[in-house]
Design an enzyme around this catalytic site. Structure first.
Site, PDB file in Angstrom:
ATOM      1  N   ILE A  30      44.843  36.433  44.756  1.00 35.51           N
ATOM      2  CA  ILE A  30      45.872  35.606  45.549  1.00 35.51           C
ATOM      3  C   ILE A  30      46.910  34.911  44.708  1.00 35.51           C
ATOM      4  O   ILE A  30      47.823  34.504  45.213  1.00 35.51           O
ATOM      5  CB  ILE A  30      45.144  35.021  46.801  1.00 35.51           C
ATOM      6  CG1 ILE A  30      46.146  34.578  47.924  1.00 35.51           C
ATOM      7  CG2 ILE A  30      44.568  33.612  46.156  1.00 35.51           C
ATOM      8  CD1 ILE A  30      45.369  34.224  49.191  1.00 35.51           C
ATOM      9  N   GLN A  93      34.453  28.952  37.034  1.00 34.40           N
ATOM     10  CA  GLN A  93      34.326  29.915  38.107  1.00 34.40           C
ATOM     11  C   GLN A  93      34.461  28.817  39.344  1.00 34.40           C
ATOM     12  O   GLN A  93      33.942  27.852  39.671  1.00 34.40           O
ATOM     13  CB  GLN A  93      32.769  30.338  38.182  1.00 34.40           C
ATOM     14  CG  GLN A  93      32.492  30.877  39.365  1.00 34.40           C
ATOM     15  CD  GLN A  93      30.825  31.752  39.145  1.00 34.40           C
ATOM     16  OE1 GLN A  93      30.295  31.540  38.427  1.00 34.40           O
ATOM     17  NE2 GLN A  93      30.617  32.740  40.056  1.00 34.40           N
ATOM     18  N   HIS A  99      32.889  38.512  40.221  1.00 34.12           N
ATOM     19  CA  HIS A  99      33.933  39.097  40.242  1.00 34.12           C
ATOM     20  C   HIS A  99      34.328  39.544  38.921  1.00 34.12           C
ATOM     21  O   HIS A  99      34.301  38.668  38.198  1.00 34.12           O
ATOM     22  CB  HIS A  99      34.964  38.518  41.024  1.00 34.12           C
ATOM     23  CG  HIS A  99      35.033  37.001  40.866  1.00 34.12           C
ATOM     24  ND1 HIS A  99      34.404  36.055  41.262  1.00 34.12           N
ATOM     25  CD2 HIS A  99      36.063  36.456  40.191  1.00 34.12           C
ATOM     26  CE1 HIS A  99      34.709  34.969  40.682  1.00 34.12           C
ATOM     27  NE2 HIS A  99      35.737  35.049  40.174  1.00 34.12           N
ATOM     28  N   LEU A 100      34.831  40.634  38.673  1.00 36.38           N
ATOM     29  CA  LEU A 100      35.456  41.022  37.356  1.00 36.38           C
ATOM     30  C   LEU A 100      36.950  40.812  37.305  1.00 36.38           C
ATOM     31  O   LEU A 100      37.741  41.610  38.128  1.00 36.38           O
ATOM     32  CB  LEU A 100      35.119  42.520  37.250  1.00 36.38           C
ATOM     33  CG  LEU A 100      35.320  43.098  35.871  1.00 36.38           C
ATOM     34  CD1 LEU A 100      34.784  42.468  34.548  1.00 36.38           C
ATOM     35  CD2 LEU A 100      34.896  44.714  35.921  1.00 36.38           C
ATOM     36  N   HIS A 101      37.617  39.936  36.629  1.00 34.45           N
ATOM     37  CA  HIS A 101      39.043  39.849  36.650  1.00 34.45           C
ATOM     38  C   HIS A 101      39.466  41.035  35.715  1.00 34.45           C
ATOM     39  O   HIS A 101      39.028  41.225  34.911  1.00 34.45           O
ATOM     40  CB  HIS A 101      39.491  38.557  36.055  1.00 34.45           C
ATOM     41  CG  HIS A 101      39.081  37.260  36.872  1.00 34.45           C
ATOM     42  ND1 HIS A 101      40.135  36.621  37.546  1.00 34.45           N
ATOM     43  CD2 HIS A 101      37.985  36.632  37.089  1.00 34.45           C
ATOM     44  CE1 HIS A 101      39.249  35.508  38.258  1.00 34.45           C
ATOM     45  NE2 HIS A 101      38.272  35.538  37.711  1.00 34.45           N
TER      46      HIS A 101
HETATM   47  P1  AMP Z   1      37.148  32.526  39.389  1.00 31.08           P
HETATM   48  O1  AMP Z   1      37.901  31.024  38.817  1.00 31.08           O
HETATM   49  O2  AMP Z   1      36.559  33.010  38.029  1.00 31.08           O
HETATM   50  O3  AMP Z   1      36.133  32.129  40.475  1.00 31.08           O
HETATM   51  O4  AMP Z   1      38.006  33.246  40.240  1.00 31.08           O
HETATM   52  C1  AMP Z   1      38.313  32.994  41.461  1.00 31.08           C
HETATM   53  C2  AMP Z   1      39.747  34.149  41.607  1.00 31.08           C
HETATM   54  O5  AMP Z   1      39.610  34.393  43.162  1.00 31.08           O
HETATM   55  C3  AMP Z   1      40.869  33.326  41.374  1.00 31.08           C
HETATM   56  O6  AMP Z   1      41.907  34.006  40.479  1.00 31.08           O
HETATM   57  C4  AMP Z   1      41.708  32.921  42.845  1.00 31.08           C
HETATM   58  O7  AMP Z   1      42.917  33.243  42.798  1.00 31.08           O
HETATM   59  C5  AMP Z   1      41.008  34.308  43.441  1.00 31.08           C
HETATM   60  N1  AMP Z   1      40.912  34.256  45.061  1.00 31.08           N
HETATM   61  C6  AMP Z   1      40.377  33.093  45.636  1.00 31.08           C
HETATM   62  N2  AMP Z   1      40.591  33.261  47.038  1.00 31.08           N
HETATM   63  C7  AMP Z   1      40.998  34.466  47.159  1.00 31.08           C
HETATM   64  C8  AMP Z   1      41.406  35.200  48.156  1.00 31.08           C
HETATM   65  N3  AMP Z   1      41.312  34.897  49.449  1.00 31.08           N
HETATM   66  N4  AMP Z   1      41.986  36.625  48.102  1.00 31.08           N
HETATM   67  C9  AMP Z   1      42.446  36.944  46.995  1.00 31.08           C
HETATM   68  N5  AMP Z   1      42.012  36.123  45.605  1.00 31.08           N
HETATM   69  C10 AMP Z   1      41.511  35.138  45.684  1.00 31.08           C
END
Ligand code: AMP
Ligand code: ZN
Length: 113
Positions: A30, A93, A99-101
């Protein structure tokens, strides 16, 4: 239990889902940090990388296979891309469902911030 990614899996929160199978989904981040920024997540709720069990080994391998397919589909496989999994607060995090970016489409810097 208030997990935003479980809500996306259950379709109670919308997301731009680009892959779904029995074990994982992938959707667009997002708040993208690169021209390609897609997340691959297991349908099984696992809070952090430290909670991955031996029985999850196949699932984790599948996440990487799906990530590879997405990089090919998006045309960044040969150019290069970065896979990131953050674990616990100091890593950044923010969502406690692993989640795998997949990041790509621009030059990636090293060391990361
Ligand atoms: P992390 O910081 O590794 O936990 O990454 C979490 C990721 O999830 C971030 O890059 C956010 O932008 C993404 N994120 C959070 N909420 C959503 C959502 N509703 N839809 C898509 N991505 C999201
Ligand atoms: Zn979850």
């Amino acid at each position: 239990m208030g997990c935003i990614f479980c809500e996306i899996i259950n379709k109670r929160v919308p997301a731009k889902i680009i892959h779904e199978d029995e074990f994982v989904i992938a959707f667009e981040d997002i708040n993208p940090q690169a021209p390609v920024h897609t997340l691959v997540i297991p349908k099984k709720h696992i809070s952090t990388n430290l909670d991955i069990k031996r029985e999850d080994n196949g699932l984790l391998g599948h996440m990487f296979q799906v990530a590879n397919k997405i990089t090919k589909d998006k045309g960044i496989a040969e150019r290069g891309f970065r896979l990131v999994m953050n674990c616990n607060p100091e890593s950044g995090q923010a969502v406690f469902h692993i989640h795998l970016h997949i990041l790509g489409g621009r030059h990636m810097h090293w060391p990361p911030g």
